[in-house]
Motif scaffolding. Structure first.
Motif, PDB file in Angstrom:
ATOM      1  N   GLU A 427       0.837  -1.209   0.000  1.00  0.00           N
ATOM      2  CA  GLU A 427       0.000   0.000   0.000  1.00  0.00           C
ATOM      3  C   GLU A 427       0.867   1.253   0.000  1.00  0.00           C
ATOM      4  OE1 GLU A 427      -2.945   2.602  -0.261  1.00  0.00           O
ATOM      5  OE2 GLU A 427      -3.164   0.417  -0.520  1.00  0.00           O
ATOM      6  N   GLN A 428       1.943   1.238   0.768  1.00  0.00           N
ATOM      7  CA  GLN A 428       2.815   2.412   0.825  1.00  0.00           C
ATOM      8  C   GLN A 428       3.543   2.644  -0.498  1.00  0.00           C
ATOM      9  OE1 GLN A 428       3.230   4.899   3.125  1.00  0.00           O
ATOM     10  NE2 GLN A 428       1.368   3.937   3.928  1.00  0.00           N
ATOM     11  N   LYS A 430       2.287   2.372  -3.314  1.00  0.00           N
ATOM     12  CA  LYS A 430       1.340   3.132  -4.155  1.00  0.00           C
ATOM     13  C   LYS A 430       1.367   4.623  -3.824  1.00  0.00           C
ATOM     14  CE  LYS A 430      -2.004  -0.702  -4.351  1.00  0.00           C
ATOM     15  NZ  LYS A 430      -3.386  -1.100  -3.955  1.00  0.00           N
ATOM     16  N   GLN A 431       1.734   4.973  -2.606  1.00  0.00           N
ATOM     17  CA  GLN A 431       1.688   6.376  -2.176  1.00  0.00           C
ATOM     18  C   GLN A 431       2.916   7.162  -2.625  1.00  0.00           C
ATOM     19  OE1 GLN A 431      -1.229   7.114  -0.834  1.00  0.00           O
ATOM     20  NE2 GLN A 431      -1.675   4.915  -0.927  1.00  0.00           N
ATOM     21  N   GLY A 578       4.819   4.134   7.547  1.00  0.00           N
ATOM     22  CA  GLY A 578       4.775   4.810   6.252  1.00  0.00           C
ATOM     23  C   GLY A 578       6.100   4.714   5.541  1.00  0.00           C
ATOM     24  N   LYS A 582       9.079  10.383  -0.251  1.00  0.00           N
ATOM     25  CA  LYS A 582       7.915  10.808  -1.028  1.00  0.00           C
ATOM     26  C   LYS A 582       8.093  10.461  -2.507  1.00  0.00           C
ATOM     27  CE  LYS A 582       7.074  14.734   2.061  1.00  0.00           C
ATOM     28  NZ  LYS A 582       7.054  16.224   2.158  1.00  0.00           N
TER      29      LYS A 582
END
Length: 923
Positions: A427-428, A430-431, A578, A582
């Motif tokens: 999931e992370q 994807k961020q 997380g 970025k």
């Protein structure tokens, strides 16, 4: 006495040197940066601005830098500098990875020692000193590349504060149940005597035995007759002593076939390839067929030892190669281990840490596993169970350091659980912004398929696993209290304290086990170095006041998807929930000019230190900017020479601009935009359009776009046209005339903006130029910010007009070149041109061109209407016909224009009327 008119010309004057002489000048510039504390000054200038943190992936402190290091550090430097010039507070804290096997190997090799004969603290100190030596060497080499950073305060994985932070990361993961000890197969390097993680494996071609082995059926469960054989295929005969089972796929169809009087069991689809490989002349006769599920729990005899081999079901069995019946040794393969666990099979590992067979291997005990292959094959043949043998070349895992083949070997190791956090990791991913975009798919697939992370290593140069064992019940002791106590000790003394003190001196006083015992022993394994560097986001980004978590950007080579990008993500999701970054940006590898991998044997290695010595850092930086680094890039001496030629043109552009604004005061002499000459306003438009494009390219990290745009601007827009047209105006006009000050206004703006745009790439040259810019404030261009795009300078309509003018000018230049070759004229100013445009549009364009003679570089222009008779000696070009002839009149001694007006003034008989007026300001 004749007048010396050369003294009445505004000839360029500048102390800026013609030649770069970069290898000598760059160290002088860097010394000035160091003396002025440039990094600190930039940070002070950007204090309070929005943060941008590029977190440095630590290079390994082992050896001088290579070209891959140079590409990586230069890319980072260009990003950091472009961000500070864009207005961000962009600190750069370089780091080093210092623990691990390569340094141990270097010490052993260089010192010619046996590490087992040296006390561990002493050996570790030798490794410590070796790492520091290369940190200092690499630091000097990175600084020589022009990389700006906090070199006095880097992060280093062997420093006590870093090691303490790493221990706390480990403790957080343990507290969440993500650290466990288990017995399972892992990559093992017999040469290095340690377990390895997937990130430490490289694949290379290897020649291996290829054998088909018969397992006699002893209990067919009513499905297979006694005397039949189940056939397996393997390229690792050395694993046969550890065999306990044969795996078949429940849905695959298998056959019992008679071949040469023997009854063999193989997958139906592979029967033909098996008989062909075995060289059987007779055709196989199929006697029965059944699903793999029908064969479950059939018993066969081990082909060498007196024990059974059980038929089990496994979904991992394929028909890609072999027989469809898979030799299963749970001690030597993860799939074997997993299927073995389902059936309660024993895990046999008859191979020791050095890769030698133990007594469990019977007659092969003491032999090195690879050298035992022929002996095992011969034993199979003597037992009558070898169906066929040959050799094959295939891709095989090798150790990333010693380059030797590795084995799969079940041992007790410490693991970090991937399975428990796999969904969060995916999931992370994807961020995060991935650049190139395929990086997301690559890391996603790696994480989706990744086994639990083996984090223990059987070496000594590293951060120890901070776990204790009760000497009575052998239970592990790992609590928040013990972790924090060890972390505090490490913060004060470094991890060396673990090896210098006994367990009792490393634990809080009064520590007892659940069983009541107060005596403990220490874990002897150290952590995987990927755990070291993978903890940097906590130890550095979160741990330093001048940085922030998460980082805005990670930038490394594409091999780090399985390395640092991966390990950092794992520890961050485990501890912080997380991703630590970025955005992730990756670059390719450096190849030679023909696209081959660089190697000493091929003699095609380009040494960045020699490039610095011969050409200078700015040439190397310009090459990095010139390539699309997201893919593999090519470099050679010939390529670098081409880049050096581009550099020369850019430098000459700066020199021309500096020379022509030498007497320009931007406060007093700037001409308002509405009073400037049209061609000068066009030049301002081109500069602002360049700035708009390149600033966007910098933001997108498209440095090759910056390179090509700046190169094109300097060579085409400026040198080939604008500067050429300006010569007469800026050299011969009166010093304070509108014509000259208008041109200087444009050139000054172009100079200031161009040097700032080039600064992140040509970092030394830009800083050198800045010292000569009239009115430039600040000790370094790196302290400057890019100014916003001047929308009042942008004039697309004017640009379109001049595009048409330039197209027509190109045709005139072609005609002038032909006339030169035919000896009609010498220099262009000797020419008069008659222009016969084909269309009224072309006529309007030419009529609307201010100072047309200057633009075309001739002394005389005659413009005719479309349809006018065209002389026979005029040549047809695109859009117009052109006649070139010798201009009438005399040559002006000062401006070199040919005109009948020369000599009309008695006082200046060799000058044209314009020069007569202009010299009044000098005489």
């Amino acid at each position: 006495m004749a007048t010396d008119y050369s003294k009445t010309l505004n000839l360029p004057e500048t102390e800026f040197p013609m030649r770069g002489n970069l290898p000598q000048r760059e160290p002088e510039i860097q010394k000035r940066w160091e003396e002025m504390g440039l990094y600190k000054k930039v940070q002070e200038a950007r204090e309070g601005k929005p943060m941008f943190v590029l977190h440095d992936g630590p290079p390994y402190a082992n050896g001088d830098i290579h070209l891959g290091h140079a590409v990586n550090k230069i890319l980072k430097d260009m990003i950091v500098k472009s961000k500070t010039m864009e207005g961000y507070n962009a600190p750069y804290v370089p780091g080093w990875d210092t623990h691990g096997l390569p340094i141990e190997q270097a010490i052993i090799k260089n010192k010619k020692i046996n590490r087992h004969e040296i006390p561990v603290p002493q050996f570790r100190q030798m490794c410590h000193d070796y790492a520091w030596d290369y940190i200092d060497r690499q630091r000097a080499q990175f600084k020589r590349l022009g990389v700006r950073g906090d070199w006095d305060n880097p992060y280093i994985t062997l420093l006590p504060a870093y090691e303490a932070a790493q221990i706390r990361v480990f403790g957080e993961m343990a507290a969440k149940g993500l650290i466990y000890k288990g017995m399972k197969p892992v990559y093992w390097c017999p040469n290095c005597e340690t377990a390895l993680a997937e990130a430490e494996i490289e694949y290379a071609d290897k020649k291996s035995p290829s054998i088909y082995v018969k397992f006699p059926v002893t209990d067919g469960k009513g499905r297979l007759p006694e005397g039949s054989f189940i056939v397996i295929w393997t390229t690792t005969p050395w694993t046969i002593p550890a065999n306990v089972a044969i795996a078949v796929h429940p849905e695959i169809e298998y056959v019992l076939a008679e071949v040469n009087g023997e009854k063999l069991v193989v997958a139906k689809e592979l029967l033909g390839s098996v008989t062909k490989a075995a060289g059987f002349g007779a055709e196989a006769k199929v006697e029965a067929s059944f699903k793999g599920s029908d064969l479950e729990l059939v018993e066969a005899k081990h082909p060498l030892f007196d024990r059974k081999s059980l038929v089990v079901l496994g979904d991992h069995v394929t028909l890609d190669a072999g027989t469809g019946c898979v030799h299963t040794a749970p001690g030597h393969g993860m799939e074997d281990f997993l299927v073995g666990g389902q059936y309660g099979l024993p895990v046999l590992v008859p191979i020791d840490d050095h890769g030698k067979f133990t007594k469990e291997a019977g007659p092969f005990a003491g032999q090195f596993y690879a050298k035992a292959n022929p002996a095992i094959t011969e034993a199979l043949k003597e037992a009558g169970n070898l169906l066929h043998e040959s050799e094959m070349n295939h891709s095989y895992p090798h150790c990333w350091r010693c380059k030797n083949p590795v084995i799969y070997r079940a041992t007790e190791q410490w693991f970090g659980s991937i399975d428990k956090i796999r969904d969060e990791l995916l999931e992370q991913i994807k961020q995060v912004k991935w650049n190139p975009s395929w990086g997301e798919v690559r890391l996603h697939n790696m994480v989706a398929e990744r086994q639990d992370w083996c984090i223990s290593r059987q070496r000594v140069w590293g951060v120890p696993i901070p776990i204790f064992y009760c000497t009575d019940c052998n239970k592990e002791l790992i609590t928040k209290v013990t972790i924090e106590h060890v972390a505090s000790l490490f913060a004060k003394h470094g991890s060396q304290v673990w090896f210098e003190r006994e367990a009792a001196d490393l634990l809080p006083q009064g520590t007892v086990c659940e069983c009541g015992n107060g005596a403990f022993r220490k874990e002897t394994d150290i952590m995987d170095v990927w755990f070291d560097s993978g903890s940097s986001h906590i130890a550095v980004c979160e741990g330093r006041e001048d940085l922030q978590w998460p980082a805005d950007l990670y930038l490394e080579g594409s091999d780090q998807y399985r390395g640092w990008f991966n390990s950092s993500l794992t520890t961050a999701v485990a501890v912080k929930g997380g991703a630590p970054y970025k955005e992730v940006l990756s670059h390719g590898f450096v190849l030679d000019g023909e696209g081959r991998k660089m190697s000493k044997s091929l003699g095609n290695v380009v040494d960045p230190l020699k490039v610095l010595e011969n050409l200078g850092a700015d040439i190397l930086r310009l090459w990095v900017a010139s390539v699309d680094y997201r893919s593999d890039v090519r470099v050679s001496d010939a390529i670098l020479k081409q880049v050096a030629e581009v550099y020369r043109k850019i430098r000459n552009t700066f020199r021309y601009l500096l020379g022509n604004v030498n007497d320009f005061d931007p406060v007093r002499n700037t001409v308002p935009l509405d009073q400037m000459l049209e061609i000068d306003r066009w030049a301002l438009h081109k500069m602002e359009a360049l700035k708009e494009r390149t600033m966007k390219a910098y933001r997108n990290y498209d440095f090759h776009v910056v390179f090509h745009d700046i190169n094109n601007f300097c060579t085409v827009d400026m040198s080939a046209f604008y500067f050429d047209v300006l010569k007469d105006r800026v050299y011969t006009s009166a010093p304070d005339s509108l014509e000259r000050r208008s041109a200087q206004t444009a050139m000054y703006h172009i100079l200031v903006e161009l040097v700032k745009l080039a600064a992140p790439i040509l970092t030394h040259t830009a800083d050198e130029v800045w010292q000569y810019v009239p009115g430039a404030a600040g000790a370094s261009v790196q302290l400057e910010q890019w100014s916003p795009v001047r929308t009042d300078f942008l004039n697309p309509e004017l640009d379109k007009k001049w595009e048409k003018i330039l197209d027509l000018r190109d045709e005139v230049l072609k005609a002038l070149e032909v006339a030169r070759q035919e000896k009609v004229i010498g220099k262009s100013l000797m020419a008069a041109v008659d222009l016969y445009p084909e269309t009224s549009e072309a006529l309007v364009t030419l009529q609307g061109t201010p100072r047309l003679k200057e633009v075309l570089g001739v002394s005389e222009v005659h413009l005719f209407q479309p349809g006018a008779p065209i002389p026979q000696d005029a040549a047809a070009y695109t859009g117009l016909s052109i006649r070139v002839r010798v201009a009438e009149g005399e040559t002006c001694e000062r401006c070199r224009i040919v005109t009948p007006e020369v000599g009309k003034t008695e006082e200046h008989p060799t000058l044209c009327p314009a020069c007569v007026e202009n010299v009044k300001f000098f005489l």
